[in-house]
Enzyme design. Structure first.
Site, PDB file in Angstrom:
ATOM      1  N   TRP A 103      10.543  41.109 -57.400  1.00 57.74           N
ATOM      2  CA  TRP A 103      11.056  41.004 -58.766  1.00 57.74           C
ATOM      3  C   TRP A 103      11.311  42.447 -59.172  1.00 57.74           C
ATOM      4  O   TRP A 103      10.386  43.214 -59.398  1.00 57.74           O
ATOM      5  CB  TRP A 103      10.028  40.350 -59.678  1.00 57.74           C
ATOM      6  CG  TRP A 103      10.550  40.048 -61.052  1.00 57.74           C
ATOM      7  CD1 TRP A 103      11.238  38.938 -61.449  1.00 57.74           C
ATOM      8  CD2 TRP A 103      10.409  40.869 -62.230  1.00 57.74           C
ATOM      9  NE1 TRP A 103      11.538  39.017 -62.781  1.00 57.74           N
ATOM     10  CE2 TRP A 103      11.050  40.196 -63.295  1.00 57.74           C
ATOM     11  CE3 TRP A 103       9.826  42.100 -62.481  1.00 57.74           C
ATOM     12  CZ2 TRP A 103      11.111  40.704 -64.588  1.00 57.74           C
ATOM     13  CZ3 TRP A 103       9.891  42.620 -63.767  1.00 57.74           C
ATOM     14  CH2 TRP A 103      10.523  41.924 -64.806  1.00 57.74           C
ATOM     15  N   LYS A 134       6.746  34.379 -62.246  1.00 52.83           N
ATOM     16  CA  LYS A 134       5.449  33.960 -62.768  1.00 52.83           C
ATOM     17  C   LYS A 134       4.481  35.137 -62.690  1.00 52.83           C
ATOM     18  O   LYS A 134       4.632  35.995 -61.828  1.00 52.83           O
ATOM     19  CB  LYS A 134       4.920  32.798 -61.924  1.00 52.83           C
ATOM     20  CG  LYS A 134       4.011  31.893 -62.721  1.00 52.83           C
ATOM     21  CD  LYS A 134       3.865  30.552 -62.093  1.00 52.83           C
ATOM     22  CE  LYS A 134       3.001  29.642 -62.929  1.00 52.83           C
ATOM     23  NZ  LYS A 134       3.712  29.091 -64.085  1.00 52.83           N
ATOM     24  N   LYS A 139      11.226  26.391 -73.346  1.00 55.09           N
ATOM     25  CA  LYS A 139      11.498  25.727 -72.057  1.00 55.09           C
ATOM     26  C   LYS A 139      13.007  25.637 -71.821  1.00 55.09           C
ATOM     27  O   LYS A 139      13.489  25.908 -70.733  1.00 55.09           O
ATOM     28  CB  LYS A 139      10.893  24.312 -72.017  1.00 55.09           C
ATOM     29  CG  LYS A 139       9.398  24.204 -71.957  1.00 55.09           C
ATOM     30  CD  LYS A 139       8.778  24.544 -70.615  1.00 55.09           C
ATOM     31  CE  LYS A 139       8.416  25.981 -70.488  1.00 55.09           C
ATOM     32  NZ  LYS A 139       7.149  26.452 -70.954  1.00 55.09           N
ATOM     33  N   ARG A 189       6.739  34.318 -57.628  1.00 55.74           N
ATOM     34  CA  ARG A 189       6.369  35.617 -58.203  1.00 55.74           C
ATOM     35  C   ARG A 189       7.551  36.587 -58.274  1.00 55.74           C
ATOM     36  O   ARG A 189       7.443  37.661 -58.850  1.00 55.74           O
ATOM     37  CB  ARG A 189       5.244  36.252 -57.384  1.00 55.74           C
ATOM     38  CG  ARG A 189       3.947  35.447 -57.391  1.00 55.74           C
ATOM     39  CD  ARG A 189       2.864  36.212 -56.682  1.00 55.74           C
ATOM     40  NE  ARG A 189       2.653  37.497 -57.302  1.00 55.74           N
ATOM     41  CZ  ARG A 189       1.830  37.742 -58.311  1.00 55.74           C
ATOM     42  NH1 ARG A 189       1.110  36.773 -58.812  1.00 55.74           N
ATOM     43  NH2 ARG A 189       1.715  38.949 -58.806  1.00 55.74           N
ATOM     44  N   GLU A 216       7.591  25.931 -78.239  1.00 54.08           N
ATOM     45  CA  GLU A 216       7.435  25.755 -76.789  1.00 54.08           C
ATOM     46  C   GLU A 216       8.600  24.932 -76.213  1.00 54.08           C
ATOM     47  O   GLU A 216       9.116  25.238 -75.131  1.00 54.08           O
ATOM     48  CB  GLU A 216       6.074  25.089 -76.501  1.00 54.08           C
ATOM     49  CG  GLU A 216       5.823  24.683 -75.055  1.00 54.08           C
ATOM     50  CD  GLU A 216       5.848  25.820 -74.047  1.00 54.08           C
ATOM     51  OE1 GLU A 216       6.023  26.977 -74.434  1.00 54.08           O
ATOM     52  OE2 GLU A 216       5.739  25.524 -72.837  1.00 54.08           O
ATOM     53  N   CYS A 233       6.391  39.931 -57.965  1.00 56.66           N
ATOM     54  CA  CYS A 233       6.427  40.309 -56.555  1.00 56.66           C
ATOM     55  C   CYS A 233       5.281  39.592 -55.834  1.00 56.66           C
ATOM     56  O   CYS A 233       4.136  39.612 -56.273  1.00 56.66           O
ATOM     57  CB  CYS A 233       6.280  41.792 -56.294  1.00 56.66           C
ATOM     58  SG  CYS A 233       7.605  42.765 -56.999  1.00 56.66           S
ATOM     59  N   GLU A 264      14.478  29.056 -71.028  1.00 59.30           N
ATOM     60  CA  GLU A 264      14.067  29.605 -69.738  1.00 59.30           C
ATOM     61  C   GLU A 264      14.802  29.000 -68.561  1.00 59.30           C
ATOM     62  O   GLU A 264      15.197  29.719 -67.650  1.00 59.30           O
ATOM     63  CB  GLU A 264      12.566  29.332 -69.514  1.00 59.30           C
ATOM     64  CG  GLU A 264      11.637  30.183 -70.313  1.00 59.30           C
ATOM     65  CD  GLU A 264      10.201  29.835 -69.982  1.00 59.30           C
ATOM     66  OE1 GLU A 264       9.756  28.717 -70.307  1.00 59.30           O
ATOM     67  OE2 GLU A 264       9.519  30.681 -69.386  1.00 59.30           O
ATOM     68  N   ASN A 298       3.377  45.699 -55.355  1.00 58.55           N
ATOM     69  CA  ASN A 298       3.616  44.952 -56.591  1.00 58.55           C
ATOM     70  C   ASN A 298       3.075  45.824 -57.719  1.00 58.55           C
ATOM     71  O   ASN A 298       1.965  46.312 -57.617  1.00 58.55           O
ATOM     72  CB  ASN A 298       2.863  43.622 -56.483  1.00 58.55           C
ATOM     73  CG  ASN A 298       2.721  42.884 -57.799  1.00 58.55           C
ATOM     74  OD1 ASN A 298       1.814  42.089 -57.958  1.00 58.55           O
ATOM     75  ND2 ASN A 298       3.586  43.104 -58.746  1.00 58.55           N
ATOM     76  N   GLY A 299       3.889  46.087 -58.749  1.00 55.87           N
ATOM     77  CA  GLY A 299       3.419  46.911 -59.860  1.00 55.87           C
ATOM     78  C   GLY A 299       4.403  48.021 -60.160  1.00 55.87           C
ATOM     79  O   GLY A 299       5.558  47.983 -59.741  1.00 55.87           O
TER      80      GLY A 299
END
Ligand code: F6R
Length: 585
Positions: free
Chosen positions: A73, A580, A464, A27, A460, A2, A467, A99-100
């Protein structure tokens, strides 16, 4: 998770906020909204990404010079217009974004419901607006008191930005979620991340844990959790607005992949001496991180063993109870954002057991820097794409520097400075990776394999691809295939084999042959002619000093995921379901 923004100043708030929201959309991007204060509070919000919402809503019709905004989000309540922020109380005069996660959500909903409050959404956030409305009655109209009473009542994690009809003030507070104050010329901002307003100011105030602040036309006041005024001077940051722009690239991810030729050099100049001194005193070492940062932790663990002869533990943030921490432990927490809730919980747990903490982060003033006894900034500059690319290689460079300094390897430390040239050579062949995508994009399952320090690089590379291209990808230590996964290989399944010519290569070639015998097809990312000769597709790597090769070998894998996502019509900058800076556990 968020993005939140607040603005008070002489300009049209909706325009300033909309621009800022676009910059922190990484975000969260399932819905967004803006509220401004006029004779009454006006709100415009909807489900979707900002660009889609704008087609249906004219944010510029919102007049007023005080306002707040949010890009979501989802946690509580599905993605729809009602659940989008901002939210208001029953009177429509108290308005907030959040946010949270409010953990005593159920109890608050019951209590406020019994008092007759009517809820318009399923969110935990809306409850806080009603709680403020209730507190305002007992505080006899003193909104500041109602605000601090509310902070005592809510449990969980939050950053709030709140305003009220008829008052030229914005109230903000944070606990386990980020919130910074930006100081402009005659204007003030709240933002969850600095890139939101970097084009308007580079003067920031970093609120401490559980601190609150009130912005007005005249400036800002900071308060501790009990509502007592405290002092928090501003700091000048050297991030520039250009760093948070695409600069001609079609996506931030591609820009950030290409930036690595510069960021690798920048990060090799970072001062790691404090961290090294902490490590020298430690009896044991634990490395804590999540996601991509955890794969950097695995590389570091490998380096500590191979270069320093030190045994270390690598712990996934959310699995901190599997780690052993005590007074002799130095815990190294690696986090691009410095805000990852899982990592921060692990850090607090380790601290509680008496461990010393080294934070390795990219974000100035982030929560990790406040928890840590020593902080190393990796110096990658703002990373806007949701997936980590340049922050990973910068983490690796800094971790290599720490390990090599600890081991007293001066010659190798000098070589670290020269790596950016090799990165440039690899990136200049991005067209070769793009060509591979024609055939690979038709496949559904991928297996990434590597041995030794290339195993985390395989992990990794697979992450990628998952994702951003939403493809099934698994990574294995190459020797593990025969212990089970080989049974999944079918005609044409792609194996991505990664490794340079080191002591593991002969065995990696054998593993590749085993895959080919089962009709798998192989993409080799290597400098070794023998491995390349076995492959159906190849990306020939330039010569890199073996020790440092993992830092460079991730580059073609990042490019591969990027071009696959683009070919499959996915947005690499904003992958579905992700955001993110993961500030929930
Ligand atoms: C992957 C990615 C995530 C993060 C993880 C930890 O591309 O971005 O896996 O690496 O959420 O984030 P930080 O490093 O901010 O703690």
């Amino acid at each position: 998770m968020c993005g939140i923004v607040g603005y008070i100043g002489p300009k049209k708030a909706s325009e300033v906020i909309l621009e800022a929201l676009r910059k922190v959309e990484y975000r969260g991007y399932d819905s967004a909204g803006i509220a401004v204060s006029n004779s009454k509070i006006e709100i415009m919000k909807d489900a979707g990404k900002i660009a889609e919402i704008e087609k249906r809503n004219d944010f510029s019709s919102l007049q007023g010079t005080v306002g707040i905004g949010h890009t979501r989000w989802a946690t509580h309540g599905e993605v729809n217009k009602q659940n989008a922020h901002p939210h208001t109380d029953c009177t429509g005069t108290i308005c907030l974004v959040h946010n949270g996660i409010i953990e005593n959500f159920a109890e608050l909903r019951e209590r406020l419901g019994k008092l007759g409050h009517k809820f318009k959404s399923e969110t935990d956030t809306e409850l806080v607006a009603h709680l403020l409305e209730e507190n305002l009655k007992t505080a006899k109209g003193d909104f500041k008191k109602a605000f601090f009473d509310m902070l005592k009542d809510v449990e969980g994690s939050y950053s709030f930005v709140i305003f009220r009809q008829g008052e030229r003030k914005i109230y903000g507070a944070r606990k386990s979620c980020p919130l910074v104050i930006g100081i402009g010329k005659g204007e003030m901002f709240f933002a969850s991340d600095m890139p939101a307003v970097l084009d308007r100011t580079r003067e920031f105030v970093f609120l401490g844990e559980a601190e609150a602040a009130i912005l007005s036309d005249g400036g800002y006041d900071v308060y501790d959790a009990a509502g007592k005024k405290t002092s928090r001077p501003s700091k000048h940051v050297d991030w520039t607005p250009q760093m948070a722009q695409k600069e001609g690239y079609p996506h931030f991810m591609l820009k950030e992949i290409f930036e690595q030729q510069a960021t690798i050099r920048q990060s090799s100049a970072v001062d790691v001496n404090w961290a090294v001194n902490e490590l020298k005193r430690a009896k044991n070492i634990s490395i804590i991180a999540c996601g991509t940062s955890y794969y950097a932790a695995l590389v570091f663990k490998h380096l500590l063993a191979s270069e320093c002869g030190i045994r270390a533990d690598a712990v996934i943030g959310s699995e901190f109870r599997s780690g052993v921490f005590d007074k002799g432990t130095c815990a190294i927490a690696i986090s691009q954002s410095g805000e990852t809730a899982d990592t921060l919980s692990a850090v607090r747990f380790a601290k509680g057991k008496g461990a010393r903490i080294i934070g390795i982060t990219n974000v100035f003033g982030s929560s990790l820097t406040r928890e840590a006894d020593a902080t190393v900034y990796i110096g990658a500059g703002p990373e806007i794409a949701v997936v980590a690319t340049k922050s990973f290689t910068s983490q690796l460079v800094v971790l290599y520097k720490i390990a090599l300094t600890l081991a007293g390897k001066k010659k190798e430390l000098l070589q670290l400075h020269d790596l950016s040239g090799v990165a440039e050579a690899v990136l200049s062949k991005s067209g070769d990776v793009e060509k591979l995508v024609g055939e690979l994009a038709k496949k559904k399952d991928f297996f990434f394999i590597g041995r030794g320090v290339y195993f985390p690089i395989a992990l990794e590379g697979a992450l990628k691809l998952k994702e951003i291209a939403y493809l099934h990808a698994e990574a294995y230590a190459a020797g593990e295939l025969k212990h089970g996964p080989l049974s999944m290989l079918e005609d044409g399944v792609p194996i991505i084999a990664i490794g340079n010519f080191d002591e593991n290569m002969v065995k990696l070639v054998t593993n590749v042959k085993e895959c080919k015998a089962r009709k798998a097809r192989v993409l080799a990312v290597s400098d070794h002619l023998g491995l390349l000769a076995e492959a159906d597709w190849k990306f020939a790597m330039p010569a890199v000093p073996g020790l440092f090769a993992p830092i460079i070998y991730i580059l073609p894998l990042q490019l591969l995921a990027y071009y696959m996502a683009v070919k499959l019509g996915k947005d690499p900058d904003k992958p579905r379901n992700l955001a993110k800076s993961v500030t929930v556990e």
